[in-house]
Design a protein around this motif. Sequence first.
Motif: not given
Length: 743
Positions: A41-46, A70-73, A99-110, A126-131
């Motif tokens: 999952k970590y690899a897919e998110m990066n 340019g992964l992060y806006a 953390l919001t990436e330039t492709d519009g996806r948002t992640y909750l980082i801990s 949390i992209t779907a949740k934020k949307q």
Amino acid sequence: MANDREEIKRAQDLLRDAIESLKEGFALYDDNRCLVMFNQKYAEMNKSVAHLLKPGLDWEILMRETARKGLYADAVGNEEKWVSDRLAGGIEFIQDFELTETDGRTYLISVHPTRLGGFVVTREDITAKKQAEVEERDGDLLIRKVLDASAAIVTMARIGDGQILYRTPAALQMFGPAKSAREHYVNPEQRADFITQLLVDGRVDDFKVDLLNADAKVFPASISSQLIDFKGEEVIVTSIIDLTVQKEADALIRQVMEAYPAAINMTKADTGEVLFATPDLEALFGPAKNSGSYYANPADRERYLADLRQAGALKDRRIEFVDAKGRKFWGADSSRLIEFNGEEVIVSNTRDLTEELALSDELAKQKELLFQNEKMSALGELLAGVAHELNNPLSVVVGHSLMLKEEIADPDVMVRIDKISAAAERCAKIVKTFLAMARQQPSKIEQVDVASVIETAADVVGYGSKSGDISIMQDIPDNMPLIAADADQITQVIINLIINAEQALTSSGCGDHIKVSARSQPDAGMVEITIQDNGPGIPAAIRPRIFEPFFTTKEVGEGTGIGLAFCHRIILSHGGQIRLDQTDGSGTCFRITLPSALGQRSKQDEPTQPVSTPESHRALIVDDEVEVGELNAEILRKEGFEVDFVTSGEEAISRLGSIHYDVFLSDLNMPGVDGRQIYDALVTHFPKMLSRTAYITGDTMGQSSLGLLSESGLPYLEKPVSPAELRDLVGKLLADQKERSDG
């Protein structure tokens, strides 16, 4: 040692399996900030730097590579500073950093530091949740904007304390800035009933209630509400409709319906209970509480209701009803089945068919009378034909009988001649009556003395009167102008009216006199004759029909209904009018107006001029009936005429071409050359003879004969002809010729 290595490997596998089962991305870094392990999952998110993710990867290299790509806006265009800020901060506990990436996806980082100096990074997408949150927020904002812009009256309030959470501007305007929806209700019990129903069903539609507006005034309203979940608590969303205008409209509609001139009814289908009835319906059936009382047969309503439920609507259903006075009558009921306040209701309109059925019966009778009238018309044509055929032999009988009276001196023979003459004249009058009835116009217009006509009519009625208690009075001023009329027909009209009046007085036992009067109307050139009684009068309901053929109020066998129709026809044919004058409210008064003949003398007052018959006067007579022609020739010969008699039109025209005649008497209908061809010959070849020509005919009914008499304007006599009439006609022809020659 081998066992220890196996245990360590087994523990590592268990750990790897555990972190792979996580829904979050997981990565473990050691105290040197080097990557130890991570899950898929970590690899897919990066994914942009997934090719670098291997154990031993330095966290700083990972940060720089993500910034470079340019992964992060917030790192775009500012990579070095962004990396420096991350490194300078060190590794510390971070919980739920977005953390919001330039492709519009948002992640909750801990980030969680470990006890050995390393740290664990978890990532949750949390992209779907934020949307969803954005859409919900945008949706709430849109709904609020729509509601704020609409004219709808909507409130949202807590179910418990009624605290208002939201209201539209229209609701604020209606209720003011009240904090609780409870303040809107006039009666708290109504709100309690409303809340109870709402809790049971989850929604309430069209709940009628009285509310208070911002001015503390009561108004009728309809509320519709629904329970919803709002931010974790149950609230009531309510829409309110002000029914003030509707109630006023309903009142107006009810007022209109009550004033509408129709028998309209609203009843409950099951029970027949009357919900609404117009005054016309109450006038018909009375103030009934149940429509079942309307029916003459109670079973009719059950059949009617079954048919109505099947069809949904019925039109002009014929049913026998009972009115408020207990009278049974047939009515036509048109109805429709509707739903009203949740119940099955019948809306109906009822028409009383009594008059309509009576009219239908009357039309059927009129149809039969029309059939009878057609037969009478055919009979009239037959009578006219018979009369025409009788004219010629009657002319011979009448003429010879009158001539014998002038020639015979023997008293015994004279008695016989008188009887023959009277019978012949009676037959002649019958024939002329047939012709007058068939042609429906006066047989002969003369100058008639009104007083004489009225006196004759009164005398005739007096002779046949069966009641000595009814007096007939006459009021005719002196010097009344003469009228242009057929004396016999006008006399008959007055006789009919007097007899009708006498019968009305006798049958009713009301009234004792009939007055016949006459007045001149010099400005209109008319004379008015009035026949008035002091009897019961004619009922208003039948006055418009009194001149209809065959309409009568008399018992069967006592009246035919043609008397007044005959009077009306005769007066109209004279260019006059007859009308009923019932303005004084008592008795019956008929007024007749006829054209006057001012400045003319009546025939009775004109002295009969003897026929001047010098030997030079010569006459030509043409008639296909030998006896008639010879009789007329004999009458003129006795007056000193030299007479030529021929039986064909061809011979008459031939004689006119070779001999001079002072008088020419021609028949109209003859075989071969007839009256029309003779007239055409006179116009073309013998124009001087037009002033010396007259017609003697037995046919004044045919269109061709009438056309010729009208076109030519020549004088004529209608058969049968008396010797006096023939002498008078010839004398006028000679007198006219003398006036022309003297002029």
